[in-house]
Write a protein that holds these residues in place. Structure first.
Motif, PDB file in Angstrom:
ATOM      1  N   SER A 147      -1.422   2.104  13.245  1.00  0.00           N
ATOM      2  CA  SER A 147      -0.895   3.120  14.354  1.00  0.00           C
ATOM      3  C   SER A 147      -0.031   4.180  13.660  1.00  0.00           C
ATOM      4  O   SER A 147       0.634   3.080  12.743  1.00  0.00           O
ATOM      5  CB  SER A 147       0.091   2.249  15.673  1.00  0.00           C
ATOM      6  N   ARG A 148       0.755   4.793  13.886  1.00  0.00           N
ATOM      7  CA  ARG A 148       1.461   5.720  13.479  1.00  0.00           C
ATOM      8  C   ARG A 148       3.122   5.269  13.452  1.00  0.00           C
ATOM      9  O   ARG A 148       3.535   5.464  12.419  1.00  0.00           O
ATOM     10  CB  ARG A 148       1.593   7.129  14.783  1.00  0.00           C
ATOM     11  N   ARG A 149       3.578   4.845  14.661  1.00  0.00           N
ATOM     12  CA  ARG A 149       4.451   4.165  14.827  1.00  0.00           C
ATOM     13  C   ARG A 149       5.172   3.090  14.311  1.00  0.00           C
ATOM     14  O   ARG A 149       5.823   2.217  13.613  1.00  0.00           O
ATOM     15  CB  ARG A 149       4.357   3.452  16.464  1.00  0.00           C
TER      16      ARG A 149
ATOM     17  N   LEU B 174      -0.973   7.996   4.861  1.00  0.00           N
ATOM     18  CA  LEU B 174      -0.204   7.180   4.644  1.00  0.00           C
ATOM     19  C   LEU B 174      -0.847   5.571   5.263  1.00  0.00           C
ATOM     20  O   LEU B 174      -1.168   4.999   5.671  1.00  0.00           O
ATOM     21  CB  LEU B 174       1.511   7.313   4.830  1.00  0.00           C
ATOM     22  N   ILE B 175      -0.719   6.016   6.914  1.00  0.00           N
ATOM     23  CA  ILE B 175      -1.735   5.664   7.933  1.00  0.00           C
ATOM     24  C   ILE B 175      -3.096   5.396   7.715  1.00  0.00           C
ATOM     25  O   ILE B 175      -3.910   3.968   7.654  1.00  0.00           O
ATOM     26  CB  ILE B 175      -1.648   6.438   9.566  1.00  0.00           C
ATOM     27  N   GLU B 176      -3.503   6.435   6.629  1.00  0.00           N
ATOM     28  CA  GLU B 176      -5.425   6.019   6.368  1.00  0.00           C
ATOM     29  C   GLU B 176      -5.649   5.036   5.049  1.00  0.00           C
ATOM     30  O   GLU B 176      -6.274   4.702   5.376  1.00  0.00           O
ATOM     31  CB  GLU B 176      -5.414   7.830   6.022  1.00  0.00           C
ATOM     32  N   ALA B 177      -4.839   5.514   4.286  1.00  0.00           N
ATOM     33  CA  ALA B 177      -4.299   4.137   3.130  1.00  0.00           C
ATOM     34  C   ALA B 177      -4.279   2.816   3.734  1.00  0.00           C
ATOM     35  O   ALA B 177      -4.758   1.949   2.960  1.00  0.00           O
ATOM     36  CB  ALA B 177      -3.449   4.758   1.544  1.00  0.00           C
TER      37      ALA B 177
ATOM     38  N   ARG C 296       0.654  12.549  -8.340  1.00  0.00           N
ATOM     39  CA  ARG C 296      -0.024  13.558  -9.108  1.00  0.00           C
ATOM     40  C   ARG C 296      -0.574  14.256  -7.340  1.00  0.00           C
ATOM     41  O   ARG C 296      -1.279  14.705  -7.367  1.00  0.00           O
ATOM     42  CB  ARG C 296      -1.529  12.607  -9.498  1.00  0.00           C
ATOM     43  N   ARG C 297      -0.699  13.724  -6.237  1.00  0.00           N
ATOM     44  CA  ARG C 297      -0.258  13.737  -5.304  1.00  0.00           C
ATOM     45  C   ARG C 297       0.516  13.263  -4.363  1.00  0.00           C
ATOM     46  O   ARG C 297       1.885  12.618  -4.127  1.00  0.00           O
ATOM     47  CB  ARG C 297      -2.318  13.051  -4.909  1.00  0.00           C
ATOM     48  N   LYS C 298       0.346  14.261  -2.947  1.00  0.00           N
ATOM     49  CA  LYS C 298       1.540  14.805  -1.925  1.00  0.00           C
ATOM     50  C   LYS C 298       1.170  14.056  -0.780  1.00  0.00           C
ATOM     51  O   LYS C 298       0.367  14.124  -0.313  1.00  0.00           O
ATOM     52  CB  LYS C 298       1.995  15.554  -1.476  1.00  0.00           C
ATOM     53  N   TRP C 299       2.161  13.025   0.478  1.00  0.00           N
ATOM     54  CA  TRP C 299       1.472  11.634   0.749  1.00  0.00           C
ATOM     55  C   TRP C 299       2.324  12.215   2.181  1.00  0.00           C
ATOM     56  O   TRP C 299       3.376  12.422   1.599  1.00  0.00           O
ATOM     57  CB  TRP C 299       1.973  10.270   0.721  1.00  0.00           C
TER      58      TRP C 299
ATOM     59  N   THR D 209       1.046  -1.486  -0.152  1.00  0.00           N
ATOM     60  CA  THR D 209      -0.131   0.243  -0.053  1.00  0.00           C
ATOM     61  C   THR D 209       0.834   1.452   0.130  1.00  0.00           C
ATOM     62  O   THR D 209       0.717   2.267  -0.809  1.00  0.00           O
ATOM     63  CB  THR D 209      -1.105  -0.313   1.131  1.00  0.00           C
ATOM     64  N   ILE D 210       2.064   1.473   0.895  1.00  0.00           N
ATOM     65  CA  ILE D 210       2.704   2.620   0.936  1.00  0.00           C
ATOM     66  C   ILE D 210       3.547   2.191  -0.536  1.00  0.00           C
ATOM     67  O   ILE D 210       3.396   3.869  -1.043  1.00  0.00           O
ATOM     68  CB  ILE D 210       4.503   2.041   1.759  1.00  0.00           C
TER      69      ILE D 210
END
Length: 352
Positions: free
Chosen positions: A49-51, A30-33, A22-25, A13-14
């Motif tokens: 999680s973010r970690r 990235l967490i949401e995706a 085409r977009r900035k991440w 996914t990342i």
């Protein structure tokens, strides 16, 4: 180093996100995706999680999995690949990967003889050729049809997910005939491949909601939209394209019996590779054979018939004969000498 399924889903996914320039991440994007991907494939709703994502990025940057992904941060918050052509899917397979693929190939080969798994044969051949190439470090012995410069492939997974989840898409699209792009909402129903190009069949949310077939290589942007998804209640997706050569089709368009003659040298090719599944042989003599197919008249049909040149002659219906004749005359006129042709010839001679 073994990788569990959830981690592999996150890495892929990342990777998919960072390939989409085409977009900035941001890290939150990235967490949401990744959370959405884990929910879709595993049904886990607790999110990521973010970690975990930060650790995934470091793992992808390292050589522990063989990725060495060139992930960089721009403007202190946006993640991207320093090499726009990089993808973890392009790295060579390691020995563990090859062993797993070999086991999968052996398993799939057991299904090759069953009618319900007729599509497995090509899949197994591709897989075995990939394994052979990696093990022997040699060139492939099977060259499947492909187009490395094909545009729009990045939208396949986005559209597939939206169709499965029944979500509305906001599409920015510009056909070859349009002077500028337009943006509209679409409920997608089916992804279809034709001659190495991909298309999506869906219903527009514009007034009257027409059924559309959009070429993925003409899509400029796609985003999910909050509008209610409009489920398909009118067409049978399994048979919708049965009466058409290609993908161009209008609602309630009638089929016609298309009759054509093929010379005796090329008739065997038409027999071994029929133009359409409805093809029948009607007549045979010393000059060639006459066939018929029952299809909708469209651009792809004309292009297929014209591709045979003098080796084929369309006999009916009359409207199609007229159209094919007009196209051939136009092509013939294009080869006649003119001042413009002389100028083109000079350009070609200078180039050579």
């Amino acid at each position: 180093m073994p990788v569990n399924r959830n981690a592999l889903i996150r890495y892929r996914t990342i990777d998919s996100c960072l390939q989409n320039r085409r977009r900035k991440w941001t890290l939150d994007d990235l967490i949401e995706a990744c959370s959405e991907a884990i929910y879709e494939y595993q049904g886990i709703t607790s999110g990521v999680s973010r970690r975990t994502i930060q650790a995934d990025i470091e793992m992808m940057r390292s050589n522990k999995l063989g990725y060495e992904a060139p992930i960089v941060v721009t403007d202190k918050k946006y993640y991207t690949y320093a090499d726009k052509n990089y993808s973890i899917t392009n790295i060579p397979l390691n020995q563990q990967d090859l062993q797993v693929l070999t086991e999968v190939s052996d398993l799939l080969k057991q299904f090759k003889g069953f009618g319900h798994f007729s599509d497995v044969s090509e899949m197994v051949s591709k897989l075995e050729d990939k394994i052979y190439t990696q093990k022997t470090q040699s060139t492939p012995v099977i060259d499947f049809e492909k187009n490395d410069n094909l545009k729009g492939l990045e939208w396949i997974e986005v559209i597939r997910k939206a169709i499965v989840a029944k979500r509305t898409l906001c599409v920015t699209y510009q056909s070859f005939k349009a002077r500028e792009a337009s943006t509209f909402c679409l409920s997608g129903y089916l992804l279809k491949e034709y001659r190495n190009r991909w298309f999506v069949l869906g219903r527009s949310h514009q007034r009257n909601g027409p059924l559309l077939t959009l070429a993925l290589d003409r899509i400029q942007a796609i985003e999910e939209h909050a509008e209610d998804y409009r489920p398909n209640t009118q067409i049978d997706l399994a048979t919708y394209y049965d009466d058409v050569l290609g993908v161009t089709k209008s609602s309630n368009q009638p089929t016609c019996e298309v009759v054509f003659w093929v010379d005796k040298q090329n008739a065997p090719y038409v027999i071994t590779k029929p133009l359409h599944h409805t093809q029948k042989q009607l007549h045979e003599d010393e000059t060639g054979k006459i066939f018929s197919i029952r299809v909708i008249l469209n651009f792809e049909l004309e292009r297929e018939l014209l591709g045979f040149g003098s080796k084929m002659r369309v006999l009916g219906p009359r409207v199609l004969v007229k159209q094919i004749k007009a196209q051939l005359l136009k092509a013939l006129n294009g080869y006649e000498q003119s001042d413009e042709d002389k100028e083109r010839k000079k350009i070609i001679e200078d180039w050579e």
